[in-house]
Structure formats: C-alpha cells, structure tokens
Design an enzyme around this catalytic site. Sequence first.
Site, PDB file in Angstrom:
ATOM      1  N   TYR A 289       0.748  -1.051  -0.186  1.00  0.00           N
ATOM      2  CA  TYR A 289       0.036   0.068  -0.062  1.00  0.00           C
ATOM      3  C   TYR A 289       0.834   1.194  -0.026  1.00  0.00           C
ATOM      4  O   TYR A 289       1.762   1.341   0.959  1.00  0.00           O
ATOM      5  CB  TYR A 289      -0.930  -0.215   1.329  1.00  0.00           C
ATOM      6  CG  TYR A 289      -2.028   1.127   1.250  1.00  0.00           C
ATOM      7  CD1 TYR A 289      -2.596   1.650   0.027  1.00  0.00           C
ATOM      8  CD2 TYR A 289      -2.631   1.247   2.427  1.00  0.00           C
ATOM      9  CE1 TYR A 289      -3.512   2.488   0.218  1.00  0.00           C
ATOM     10  CE2 TYR A 289      -3.630   2.272   2.285  1.00  0.00           C
ATOM     11  CZ  TYR A 289      -4.133   2.808   1.291  1.00  0.00           C
ATOM     12  OH  TYR A 289      -5.125   3.777   1.196  1.00  0.00           O
TER      13      TYR A 289
ATOM     14  N   ASN B 272     -10.784   5.121   8.463  1.00  0.00           N
ATOM     15  CA  ASN B 272     -10.598   6.243   8.402  1.00  0.00           C
ATOM     16  C   ASN B 272     -11.746   7.160   7.435  1.00  0.00           C
ATOM     17  O   ASN B 272     -11.644   8.263   7.051  1.00  0.00           O
ATOM     18  CB  ASN B 272      -9.213   6.641   7.885  1.00  0.00           C
ATOM     19  CG  ASN B 272      -8.180   6.210   8.804  1.00  0.00           C
ATOM     20  OD1 ASN B 272      -7.951   6.537  10.041  1.00  0.00           O
ATOM     21  ND2 ASN B 272      -7.277   5.402   8.252  1.00  0.00           N
TER      22      ASN B 272
ATOM     23  N   ASP C 246     -13.345  -2.832   0.678  1.00  0.00           N
ATOM     24  CA  ASP C 246     -12.585  -2.000   1.840  1.00  0.00           C
ATOM     25  C   ASP C 246     -13.435  -2.061   2.948  1.00  0.00           C
ATOM     26  O   ASP C 246     -13.191  -1.024   3.904  1.00  0.00           O
ATOM     27  CB  ASP C 246     -12.124  -0.964   1.076  1.00  0.00           C
ATOM     28  CG  ASP C 246     -11.232  -0.138   2.130  1.00  0.00           C
ATOM     29  OD1 ASP C 246     -10.386  -0.727   2.718  1.00  0.00           O
ATOM     30  OD2 ASP C 246     -11.361   1.230   2.065  1.00  0.00           O
TER      31      ASP C 246
HETATM   32  O1  LIG Z   1      -6.387   4.417   3.430  1.00  0.00           O
HETATM   33  C1  LIG Z   1      -6.664   4.130   4.702  1.00  0.00           C
HETATM   34  O2  LIG Z   1      -6.784   4.816   5.639  1.00  0.00           O
HETATM   35  C2  LIG Z   1      -6.723   2.602   4.605  1.00  0.00           C
HETATM   36  C3  LIG Z   1      -6.283   2.234   6.016  1.00  0.00           C
HETATM   37  C4  LIG Z   1      -6.075   0.774   6.173  1.00  0.00           C
HETATM   38  C5  LIG Z   1      -5.423   0.001   7.386  1.00  0.00           C
HETATM   39  O3  LIG Z   1      -5.747   0.878   8.298  1.00  0.00           O
HETATM   40  O4  LIG Z   1      -5.164  -1.091   7.257  1.00  0.00           O
HETATM   41  O5  LIG Z   1      -6.386   0.026   5.145  1.00  0.00           O
HETATM   42  C6  LIG Z   1      -6.671   0.233   3.867  1.00  0.00           C
HETATM   43  O6  LIG Z   1      -6.938  -0.562   3.064  1.00  0.00           O
HETATM   44  C7  LIG Z   1      -6.681   1.739   3.749  1.00  0.00           C
END
Ligand SMILES: O=C(O)c1cc(C(=O)O)oc(=O)c1
Length: 290
Positions: free
Chosen positions: A151, A248, A243
């Site tokens: 990510y 958030n 998702d």
């Molecule tokens: O953009 C984000 O805030 C987010 C956060 C998380 C996580 O906290 O793992 O996972 C996601 O896929 C996206």
Amino acid sequence: MTRITSWHSAPSKPLYTLPAGAIDAHCHVFGPMADFPFSAKAKYLPQDAGPDKLFALRDHLGFARNVIVQASCHGTDNSATLDAIAKANGKARGVAVVNPAISDADLAALHDGGIRGIRFNFLKRLVDDAPRDKFLDVARRLPAGWHVVIYFEADILEELRPFMDAIPVPLVIDHMGRPDVTQGPDGADMKAFRAFLDSRDDIWFKATCPDRLDPTGDPWNAFADAVAPLVADYQDRVLWGTDWPHPNMQDDIPDDGHLVDMIPRIAPTAELQRKLLIDNPMRLYWPEEA
Ligand SMILES: O=C(O)c1cc(C(=O)O)oc(=O)c1
C-alpha cells in the site's frame, strides 16, 4: 482517542447482481476489542467491526467469500484476522502484517490459519516506519505460493521501484497505488502505474476505493472513467473488494451497495466480471480450487 465508526449502518442492496462465487478480495475486521485489543501504535481507534458484521454484509451484498486484509490498527498481531478466517468455514482467507523478524514456524502457522500473503504499508498516516531492508528479508522467505501486498501513494511509486523490483514473489498493489483519478485514464498517475505493471507480469492490483480516490463523490464518475480502461487492459491481474469497514472514512462513509454498483462500470462484460470477481482472486487465494 475516541472510537470511531467508518461504515454505513444500513447499506443499500446493489442494483448489480454479483455472479455466484464472487469474492470480496479486500476487506478488514476491527476487533472485537474485548477479544482482540488494538495496537498501542494504532493511528485510529475504531468501534468493533468483527466477523459477524462482515459476514452479514457479505450475504447482504451477494458475495460468496472474503479476503481479509490485516488492518493497520491491529499492528502485527493477526489474531483478529485469523479468528475471522476461522469462523468463515473455508469462505475466507487473509493477508497478514508481520514483524519482519517472524520465524519460519510462525509463518507456517499463519499459512495453516488461511493467510496467503503479507502486507507492507508505506502510508505515513497509518504506520510509524516501513523498513525496506527488513521487508525484503521476510519477502524472500515466505511460504510457497504467497504474495506481497503493498500500500503506497502515487507520489512514491518511482522511489519504491528498486525495493519492489527486488521482491521475488507476486505483488498486489492496494487501491492501484492511489492515483489521482481526476487526471483521467491517460493522466500522469495512470501512465506511471501502467509502466510499473508493464515491468513485470506478476504485478496485480485492486481496482478499489472510489470513495477514497474520487473527490467528486458518489457515484464516483471520475473513478469509473479512469479505472475502466485499466481493468480492460490488465484483466487477468485485477482484484475487487469493498474495503469494508472503510478505515478512516468516518467523514465520508460510502454505501457498500453503491460500491458494488461500480463493478459493471469498470468491468462491463460478464467475462470481465468473472475474471475480476472469481477467476483472479481464486488463483491467488484458493489456487487448489482454481
Ligand atoms: O487509506 C486508509 O486509511 C486505509 C487504511 C487501512 C488500514 O488501516 O489497514 O487499510 C486500507 O486499505 C486503507
């Protein structure tokens, strides 16, 4: 920190009917906190969104299976994710976040618990550090058949290239590396992402999160315009997911039914939909059945 709710309390039924066997290949669980406390380093503190809620949403939307990705609020303790997988009767697998010093025996135990990949998170608002050298060490000793989920945001794609190029297993890029979809399908971010995809044939991506990526809001027309050509051109290595519970997103909570209705807009034919929702995720997460 106050505990926050980032998901819709009563998502609509999608207008689009998912094909039988469709997989929600990017979702999370939060807690429940009494059983699975959040990490001391968590950057957000959510209300409980455990397996019961996830499976109710799965059934409401019409999905058959889930791929549960360890959320950053649980740090490197994968117990909540493993618990949800165990409760799914074979209908869920997962992606873990690990301390890179994890032993081979503990990796094997994660495999037995249904984990098929590990996630490296480079978002500064979500994690304190992302040690590339240690990440590479663990990426080189994963159980057979695993992949690495990454990510990152579009502005660090080039900087991450040497690191990602060195990872010897398939890569799955969360939310397409967060392109600016308002630039359109031929914008700089999409061009850079396509060049990256063209560099290896084992880089997959998730065509996910119109709610995060499209500031024009629901029905997320900019996302549909920018992403549909990408899905068509890389149709054998694209995944889709809700998702949920949308970490958030408490200030702009998406309706999960509307998210599902994005699917026919980015994958307009039955064949594309079957690849996106069934064939592709089955190859990564249930290869023994694919
Ligand atoms: O953009 C984000 O805030 C987010 C956060 C998380 C996580 O906290 O793992 O996972 C996601 O896929 C996206």
